[in-house]
Design a protein around this motif. Structure first.
Motif, PDB file in Angstrom:
ATOM      1  N   LYS A 526       0.820  -1.223   0.000  1.00  0.00           N
ATOM      2  CA  LYS A 526       0.000   0.000   0.000  1.00  0.00           C
ATOM      3  C   LYS A 526       0.843   1.258   0.000  1.00  0.00           C
ATOM      4  CE  LYS A 526      -4.671  -0.039   1.653  1.00  0.00           C
ATOM      5  NZ  LYS A 526      -5.053  -1.186   2.499  1.00  0.00           N
ATOM      6  N   TYR A 527       1.934   1.183   0.751  1.00  0.00           N
ATOM      7  CA  TYR A 527       2.780   2.365   0.856  1.00  0.00           C
ATOM      8  C   TYR A 527       3.503   2.671  -0.460  1.00  0.00           C
ATOM      9  CZ  TYR A 527       6.545   5.500   2.265  1.00  0.00           C
ATOM     10  OH  TYR A 527       7.417   6.560   2.339  1.00  0.00           O
ATOM     11  N   TRP A 528       4.092   1.652  -1.064  1.00  0.00           N
ATOM     12  CA  TRP A 528       4.995   1.906  -2.198  1.00  0.00           C
ATOM     13  C   TRP A 528       4.325   1.913  -3.570  1.00  0.00           C
ATOM     14  CZ3 TRP A 528       9.419   4.083  -1.385  1.00  0.00           C
ATOM     15  CH2 TRP A 528      10.176   3.780  -0.256  1.00  0.00           C
ATOM     16  N   MET A 529       3.232   1.155  -3.706  1.00  0.00           N
ATOM     17  CA  MET A 529       2.655   1.047  -5.045  1.00  0.00           C
ATOM     18  C   MET A 529       1.781   2.253  -5.359  1.00  0.00           C
ATOM     19  SD  MET A 529       3.736  -1.396  -6.828  1.00  0.00           S
ATOM     20  CE  MET A 529       2.530  -1.699  -8.105  1.00  0.00           C
ATOM     21  N   PRO A 530       1.559   2.603  -6.602  1.00  0.00           N
ATOM     22  CA  PRO A 530       2.113   1.975  -7.807  1.00  0.00           C
ATOM     23  C   PRO A 530       3.523   2.485  -8.121  1.00  0.00           C
ATOM     24  CG  PRO A 530       0.702   3.795  -8.415  1.00  0.00           C
ATOM     25  CD  PRO A 530       0.669   3.721  -6.920  1.00  0.00           C
ATOM     26  N   VAL A 531       4.146   1.858  -9.105  1.00  0.00           N
ATOM     27  CA  VAL A 531       5.424   2.346  -9.608  1.00  0.00           C
ATOM     28  C   VAL A 531       5.174   3.711 -10.247  1.00  0.00           C
ATOM     29  CG1 VAL A 531       7.260   1.925 -11.299  1.00  0.00           C
ATOM     30  CG2 VAL A 531       6.256   0.000 -10.040  1.00  0.00           C
ATOM     31  N   ASN A 532       5.920   4.725  -9.789  1.00  0.00           N
ATOM     32  CA  ASN A 532       5.689   6.073 -10.308  1.00  0.00           C
ATOM     33  C   ASN A 532       6.315   6.283 -11.677  1.00  0.00           C
ATOM     34  OD1 ASN A 532       5.893   6.216  -7.171  1.00  0.00           O
ATOM     35  ND2 ASN A 532       4.585   7.907  -7.808  1.00  0.00           N
ATOM     36  N   LEU A 533       7.462   5.670 -11.870  1.00  0.00           N
ATOM     37  CA  LEU A 533       8.114   5.804 -13.178  1.00  0.00           C
ATOM     38  C   LEU A 533       8.762   4.476 -13.532  1.00  0.00           C
ATOM     39  CD1 LEU A 533       9.180   7.405 -15.633  1.00  0.00           C
ATOM     40  CD2 LEU A 533      11.162   8.012 -14.255  1.00  0.00           C
ATOM     41  N   TYR A 534       8.425   3.969 -14.707  1.00  0.00           N
ATOM     42  CA  TYR A 534       8.964   2.691 -15.168  1.00  0.00           C
ATOM     43  C   TYR A 534       9.704   2.957 -16.466  1.00  0.00           C
ATOM     44  CZ  TYR A 534       8.872  -2.436 -15.812  1.00  0.00           C
ATOM     45  OH  TYR A 534       9.194  -3.770 -15.941  1.00  0.00           O
ATOM     46  N   MET A 535      10.963   2.576 -16.501  1.00  0.00           N
ATOM     47  CA  MET A 535      11.789   2.867 -17.678  1.00  0.00           C
ATOM     48  C   MET A 535      12.243   1.576 -18.342  1.00  0.00           C
ATOM     49  SD  MET A 535      13.707   5.421 -19.228  1.00  0.00           S
ATOM     50  CE  MET A 535      13.708   6.676 -17.966  1.00  0.00           C
ATOM     51  N   GLY A 536      12.102   1.518 -19.642  1.00  0.00           N
ATOM     52  CA  GLY A 536      12.587   0.328 -20.349  1.00  0.00           C
ATOM     53  C   GLY A 536      12.356   0.465 -21.835  1.00  0.00           C
ATOM     54  N   GLY A 537      12.815  -0.525 -22.563  1.00  0.00           N
ATOM     55  CA  GLY A 537      12.778  -0.468 -24.018  1.00  0.00           C
ATOM     56  C   GLY A 537      11.375  -0.634 -24.583  1.00  0.00           C
ATOM     57  N   ALA A 538      11.168  -0.041 -25.741  1.00  0.00           N
ATOM     58  CA  ALA A 538       9.849  -0.089 -26.386  1.00  0.00           C
ATOM     59  C   ALA A 538       9.530  -1.480 -26.904  1.00  0.00           C
ATOM     60  CB  ALA A 538       9.803   0.917 -27.531  1.00  0.00           C
ATOM     61  N   GLU A 539      10.537  -2.369 -26.972  1.00  0.00           N
ATOM     62  CA  GLU A 539      10.275  -3.702 -27.513  1.00  0.00           C
ATOM     63  C   GLU A 539       9.370  -4.523 -26.589  1.00  0.00           C
ATOM     64  OE1 GLU A 539      13.109  -2.523 -26.514  1.00  0.00           O
ATOM     65  OE2 GLU A 539      14.198  -3.944 -25.248  1.00  0.00           O
ATOM     66  N   HIS A 540       9.143  -4.021 -25.376  1.00  0.00           N
ATOM     67  CA  HIS A 540       8.295  -4.776 -24.450  1.00  0.00           C
ATOM     68  C   HIS A 540       6.832  -4.353 -24.485  1.00  0.00           C
ATOM     69  CE1 HIS A 540      11.591  -6.956 -22.745  1.00  0.00           C
ATOM     70  NE2 HIS A 540      12.266  -5.837 -22.625  1.00  0.00           N
ATOM     71  N   ALA A 541       6.462  -3.627 -25.524  1.00  0.00           N
ATOM     72  CA  ALA A 541       5.131  -3.026 -25.557  1.00  0.00           C
ATOM     73  C   ALA A 541       3.985  -4.023 -25.366  1.00  0.00           C
ATOM     74  CB  ALA A 541       4.937  -2.272 -26.861  1.00  0.00           C
ATOM     75  N   VAL A 542       4.071  -5.184 -26.000  1.00  0.00           N
ATOM     76  CA  VAL A 542       2.946  -6.099 -25.844  1.00  0.00           C
ATOM     77  C   VAL A 542       3.240  -7.337 -25.005  1.00  0.00           C
ATOM     78  CG1 VAL A 542       1.493  -5.508 -27.791  1.00  0.00           C
ATOM     79  CG2 VAL A 542       3.394  -7.070 -28.128  1.00  0.00           C
ATOM     80  N   PHE A 567       2.021   0.189 -13.272  1.00  0.00           N
ATOM     81  CA  PHE A 567       2.982   1.223 -13.683  1.00  0.00           C
ATOM     82  C   PHE A 567       2.231   2.455 -14.190  1.00  0.00           C
ATOM     83  CE2 PHE A 567       4.416  -3.028 -15.386  1.00  0.00           C
ATOM     84  CZ  PHE A 567       5.174  -3.377 -14.272  1.00  0.00           C
ATOM     85  N   VAL A 568       2.205   3.498 -13.377  1.00  0.00           N
ATOM     86  CA  VAL A 568       1.430   4.681 -13.782  1.00  0.00           C
ATOM     87  C   VAL A 568       2.074   5.398 -14.955  1.00  0.00           C
ATOM     88  CG1 VAL A 568       0.155   6.614 -12.840  1.00  0.00           C
ATOM     89  CG2 VAL A 568       1.371   5.089 -11.313  1.00  0.00           C
ATOM     90  N   ARG A 569       3.386   5.567 -14.846  1.00  0.00           N
ATOM     91  CA  ARG A 569       4.061   6.290 -15.914  1.00  0.00           C
ATOM     92  C   ARG A 569       5.140   5.395 -16.498  1.00  0.00           C
ATOM     93  NH1 ARG A 569       7.970  11.464 -15.200  1.00  0.00           N
ATOM     94  NH2 ARG A 569       8.377  11.838 -17.399  1.00  0.00           N
ATOM     95  N   LEU A 570       5.167   5.359 -17.816  1.00  0.00           N
ATOM     96  CA  LEU A 570       6.132   4.509 -18.510  1.00  0.00           C
ATOM     97  C   LEU A 570       6.912   5.372 -19.485  1.00  0.00           C
ATOM     98  CD1 LEU A 570       7.066   1.582 -19.500  1.00  0.00           C
ATOM     99  CD2 LEU A 570       5.234   1.766 -21.165  1.00  0.00           C
ATOM    100  N   TYR A 571       8.195   5.090 -19.571  1.00  0.00           N
ATOM    101  CA  TYR A 571       9.016   5.841 -20.525  1.00  0.00           C
ATOM    102  C   TYR A 571       9.945   4.872 -21.243  1.00  0.00           C
ATOM    103  CZ  TYR A 571      11.375   9.869 -22.489  1.00  0.00           C
ATOM    104  OH  TYR A 571      11.861  10.819 -23.363  1.00  0.00           O
ATOM    105  N   HIS A 572      10.060   5.029 -22.554  1.00  0.00           N
ATOM    106  CA  HIS A 572      10.992   4.187 -23.307  1.00  0.00           C
ATOM    107  C   HIS A 572      12.227   5.003 -23.665  1.00  0.00           C
ATOM    108  CE1 HIS A 572       7.889   1.234 -23.689  1.00  0.00           C
ATOM    109  NE2 HIS A 572       7.139   1.957 -24.497  1.00  0.00           N
ATOM    110  N   GLN A 573      13.363   4.594 -23.170  1.00  0.00           N
ATOM    111  CA  GLN A 573      14.596   5.264 -23.608  1.00  0.00           C
ATOM    112  C   GLN A 573      14.906   4.809 -25.031  1.00  0.00           C
ATOM    113  OE1 GLN A 573      14.578   2.578 -21.855  1.00  0.00           O
ATOM    114  NE2 GLN A 573      16.403   1.331 -22.167  1.00  0.00           N
ATOM    115  N   GLY A 574      15.564   5.677 -25.788  1.00  0.00           N
ATOM    116  CA  GLY A 574      15.900   5.309 -27.170  1.00  0.00           C
ATOM    117  C   GLY A 574      17.117   4.399 -27.197  1.00  0.00           C
ATOM    118  N   MET A 575      17.402   3.884 -28.359  1.00  0.00           N
ATOM    119  CA  MET A 575      18.527   2.963 -28.449  1.00  0.00           C
ATOM    120  C   MET A 575      19.809   3.741 -28.710  1.00  0.00           C
ATOM    121  SD  MET A 575      18.971  -0.447 -30.716  1.00  0.00           S
ATOM    122  CE  MET A 575      17.435  -0.216 -31.495  1.00  0.00           C
ATOM    123  N   ILE A 576      20.913   3.280 -28.129  1.00  0.00           N
ATOM    124  CA  ILE A 576      22.204   3.865 -28.479  1.00  0.00           C
ATOM    125  C   ILE A 576      22.875   2.941 -29.488  1.00  0.00           C
ATOM    126  CG2 ILE A 576      24.480   4.520 -27.619  1.00  0.00           C
ATOM    127  CD1 ILE A 576      23.193   5.617 -25.178  1.00  0.00           C
TER     128      ILE A 576
END
Ligand code: ANZ
Length: 814
Positions: A526-542, A567-576
């Motif tokens: 209850k205290y920690w959830m939800p994840v406020n920011l989740y970062m990862g590659g766009a390949e995991h979309a589905v 995960f309330v907010r999701l961000y995909h970093q670009g590829m290097i």
């Protein structure tokens, strides 16, 4: 004294570790912030410079939020089951646990060397029995809720990998050159379809990239339409004489000129005429070897075979031929369609090829034209040649036909989803065993909770046994067991769970990683959830992102978690990319190893440069030259504060910043704060702002101390080691990590302006607006650019220039 990054970075990494600086504990007095990276698969190759991009970005956020007064949770773990370790084991006989642990150790060393502010006491690995006990436990909950079942289904079988694959996994493996064929097998399935509607609707409440939400929407694939029953013409087939289809366009019924059954359709046998049987059987046989993906390709040349049977179109009682074609899938709708070649592309191609009539039943609304002899008209429009719906617009026409079908009991309005149940078993050794046993009489039983975890056996031979079963099936000691409740002999389930299982809930385990009573304590959840920011590659979309949402919703329904979404907010970093702008790969030889970069320039340079490369979400090439720039920048900061002899720069004074220096400081704080808070996390412009700020400070004769303290705080999330070191050298206590983030006053950001009078030879000729305290040179320059002043001085020799600060410029010419 030089900027000795090696020494500084080691010193502070040790300090953070010794002092458990980033250990997070529940603290009701602070708002919480949970920032999470998609945990990595620890491959034997280690990190390349693409990995630290996302990790640095989340670390900047974590560090920034701490300084803003948040209680931050920033954990890391390992998604450690997986095919590469298993295949390596098959080749070498080395237990995957051993190779995986080695990779984990290396990954951990590398991540630590970047200076990430991770709470390492929460480290988890999906291969740890203490972890997978709870993965098995969650499966048990799914099973008890009726969401896990076994089915003999046509699966995607990959002979090279010796395993079945989920639909979601097929495209990637085909791209890698593997073959995937259909084959009936008994498999474990999870009823994700029961959650289709909620998985769809709840997307709207997520702050995720629109493209990712759209991919999930398409994957779930909701279609509204109708099921329609057609009578089969001819002899009585003993109650089996109706054929049901699913259509999204019931308004086109009058244009249905043939029917199509999927090659696997169960009715085929009964309806096929004797003369057509051989051709039908051959066609069915060929279809077996095609993947769904292949069959669904729009451009593909249509093939088909006529059954010899006819159906009766319920709207006009006309007989239309029933064909078989592989463009119709058994797994969708009813596995049968009414074909409307005038208004569907695939049907049009098919009808054209097999000379089946094409009838126009929809025309474009307004004055657009269509010609269905050239191409189908697939959009909405107005019904024509369609009995009682003629003249109606498509939306209305559909409704009216559905009402009519329902009244006549010929069909009804329905919703269909593309989403299929999730194929949840794999014929692999290196995965979570199912907590399932099979009794001799065929009963399938879930083990009682106190039997968990069902451990993987210790073995020394992992050969695929070729029967399509998991290598576990060959380990009879392990397979043969007894039912703990009755003592009767039983066999263990030998399939294992897919790699997705462990990653479906790891974000919950981070909250309470050592709990051996529950998978997560309710209060902590209850205290920690939800994840406020989740970062990862766009390949995991589905894949991962859909599966995790599904499990989360099940856990929510069971009352184990308090939020509808993980995960309330999701961000995909670009590829290097590599320096050659190609994807980094061993075979191309363009992989840059962060170890080397850190050895040559330090972790702070690596971090800054990862962010400075370009917008976080952009795909961008690495540049070894570029890193020199940020390295020089860090040196410049160092020299700004620390003299050769280690003393503090004497230009730094304990005076209040005023005028320009105060304005510059407030402007920099404002810009950086806004860029960090920006939805796009503009860390690249943060670095530029810092560079401008440092240049401006460097030019000052006296540097107000507050400017330097502000600099140290502002760089702290980006380059934390140098920040800590300077903080200490400037007399700060302990760590800078929890210092208050500097505030800005918007009123102090704006330069105030004054009106300056322009004279030529003492006569007022013009007026200009200039920033207060603009230096004399600059003011003269500005004045000379003024059009009126220019007209008086052009071509003349300037003898003298007189400036009265903030008031007047007088230019004396000959
Ligand atoms: C008649 C029709 C007329 C159709 C028309 C389309 C246009 P979505 O939107 O993807 O749900 N269909 C139904 N079941 C199918 C199956 N098992 N395999 C292949 N195709 C199938 O598509 C639904 C449409 O796809 C349905 O509507 C059906 O063709 C076809 F002008 O029915 B339609």
């Amino acid at each position: 004294m030089k900027y000795n990054f090696g020494e500084i970075e080691q010193k502070w990494q040790k300090y953070w570790e010794d002092n458990k600086t980033f250990a997070a504990t529940k603290d009701e007095t602070k708002p919480k912030y949970y920032v999470l990276d998609m945990f990595p698969y620890p491959s034997s190759e280690g990190l390349h410079v693409g990995h630290p991009e996302g990790y640095t970005a989340t670390d900047i956020i974590a560090r920034y939020k701490r300084m803003k007064g948040f209680n931050v949770l920033h954990p890391m773990g390992w998604d450690a089951f997986g095919l590469p370790a298993e295949q390596y084991a098959i080749k070498t006989g080395i237990h995957p646990r051993i190779t995986t642990q080695k990779s984990i150790d290396n990954f951990k060393r590398q991540l630590k060397s970047i200076g990430l502010s991770i709470d390492w006491s929460r480290e988890i690995a999906t291969i740890d029995p203490k972890y997978y006990k709870w993965t098995q436990w969650i499966f048990m909950q799914l099973y008890k809720k009726g969401l896990a079942y076994q089915a003999e289904i046509s699966v995607n079988w990959c002979p090279e990998l010796g395993t079945v694959l989920a639909n979601e996994e097929v495209p990637e493996q085909i791209e890698k050159g593997y073959t995937v064929v259909r084959r009936p097998m008994k498999q474990w399935m999870l009823k994700i379809t029961e959650y289709a509607e909620r998985l769809l609707i709840d997307l709207d409440m997520l702050d995720w990239p629109e493209s990712t939400k759209e991919m999930q929407r398409n994957w779930i694939g909701k279609s509204e339409g109708a099921k329609v029953r057609f009578m089969i013409a001819g002899e009585d087939l003993g109650g089996l004489n109706t054929l049901e289809v699913f259509t999204t366009r019931p308004d086109t019924l009058w244009g249905a000129t043939y029917m199509v059954l999927a090659p696997e359709h169960p009715l085929i046998e009964q309806i096929t005429a004797p003369d057509n049987k051989t051709a039908v059987d051959i066609y069915k046989d060929n279809a077996k070897n095609k993947s769904d993906l292949e069959r669904q390709q729009l451009e593909k040349d249509k093939s088909g075979v006529f059954t010899g049977a006819y159906a009766i179109n319920p709207v006009n009682n006309e007989e239309i031929p029933i064909w078989i074609s592989d463009y119709v899938m058994m797994g969708y709708g009813t596995g049968a369609i009414m074909a409307v070649p005038g208004h569907d592309e695939r049907d049009w191609d098919f009808a054209t090829k097999f000379h089946i009539p094409i009838i126009e039943v929809v025309k474009p609304a307004g004055n657009q034209k269509s010609d269905i002899t050239k191409e189908p008209f697939v959009d909405d429009g107005v019904s024509v040649n369609s009995g009682f719906i003629t003249g109606l617009k498509t939306e209305k026409a559909k409704k009216k036909v559905i009402a009519w079908l329902e009244e006549k009991e010929l069909g009804k309005g329905t919703v269909q989803y593309k989403l299929r149940d999730w194929l949840f078993s794999r014929q692999r050794f290196w995965g979570e065993p199912f907590p399932i046993i099979h009794l001799d009489d065929g009963t399938v039983k879930i083990l009682p909770e106190d039997e968990l975890p069902v451990m993987l056996p210790e073995v020394d031979n992992y050969k695929i046994i070729g029967t399509g079963e998991s290598p576990l099936a060959g380990i009879t000691d392990w397979v043969n067991t007894t039912d703990p409740e009755t003592g009767k002999p039983a066999k263990r389930e030998t399939n294992t769970m897919p790699q997705w299982a462990g990653s479906c809930w790891y974000y919950l385990r981070f909250l309470d990683p050592n709990n051996d009573k529950e998978f997560v304590n309710k209060n902590l959840e209850k205290y920690w959830m939800p994840v406020n920011l989740y970062m990862g590659g766009a390949e995991h979309a589905v894949l991962h992102l859909l599966y995790a949402r599904f499990w989360h919703k099940v856990l929510f329904d069971l009352g184990y978690v308090s939020t509808r979404e993980p995960f309330v907010r999701l961000y995909h970093q670009g590829m290097i990319l590599g320096e050659d702008s190609n994807k980094m790969s061993k075979s191309r030889g363009n992989v840059v190893n962060p170890d080397e970069v850190i050895a040559n320039y330090g972790a702070d340079s690596l971090r800054l440069f990862e962010m400075f490369l370009g917008p976080l979400s952009a795909t961008k090439p690495w540049s070894t030259n570029g890193i020199e720039g940020v390295y020089r920048f860090l040196n410049k900061i160092w020299r700004l504060v620390v003299n050769e002899d280690g003393s503090i720069n004497a230009k730094i004074h304990d005076v209040k910043p005023e005028g320009d220096s105060e304005r510059i400081m407030h402007r920099t704080i404002m810009n950086i704060t806004e860029d960090i808070e920006d939805m796009d996390m503009k860390f690249n412009t943060c670095v530029s702002e810092l560079m401008i700020y440092v240049n401006e400070i460097s030019r000052m004769e006296f540097i107000p101390r507050e400017l330097i303290i502000t600099l140290v705080k502002l760089i702290s999330p980006f380059a934390p080691h140098i920040a800590e070191e300077l903080w200490q050298r400037l007399g700060g206590k302990g760590t800078a990590s929890f210092e208050k983030w500097p505030e800005f006053d918007p009123a102090k950001v704006q330069k105030s302006v004054v009106t300056v009078i322009g004279q030529v030879n003492g006569k007022v000729r013009s007026k200009i607006e200039a920033d207060t305290d603009t230096p004399d040179d600059k003011l003269i320059e500005l004045m000379k650019q003024d059009e009126k002043i220019r007209s008086y001085i052009e071509g003349k020799e300037i003898i003298k220039q007189i400036v009265v600060k903030n008031k007047l410029v007088n230019i004396v010419v000959k």
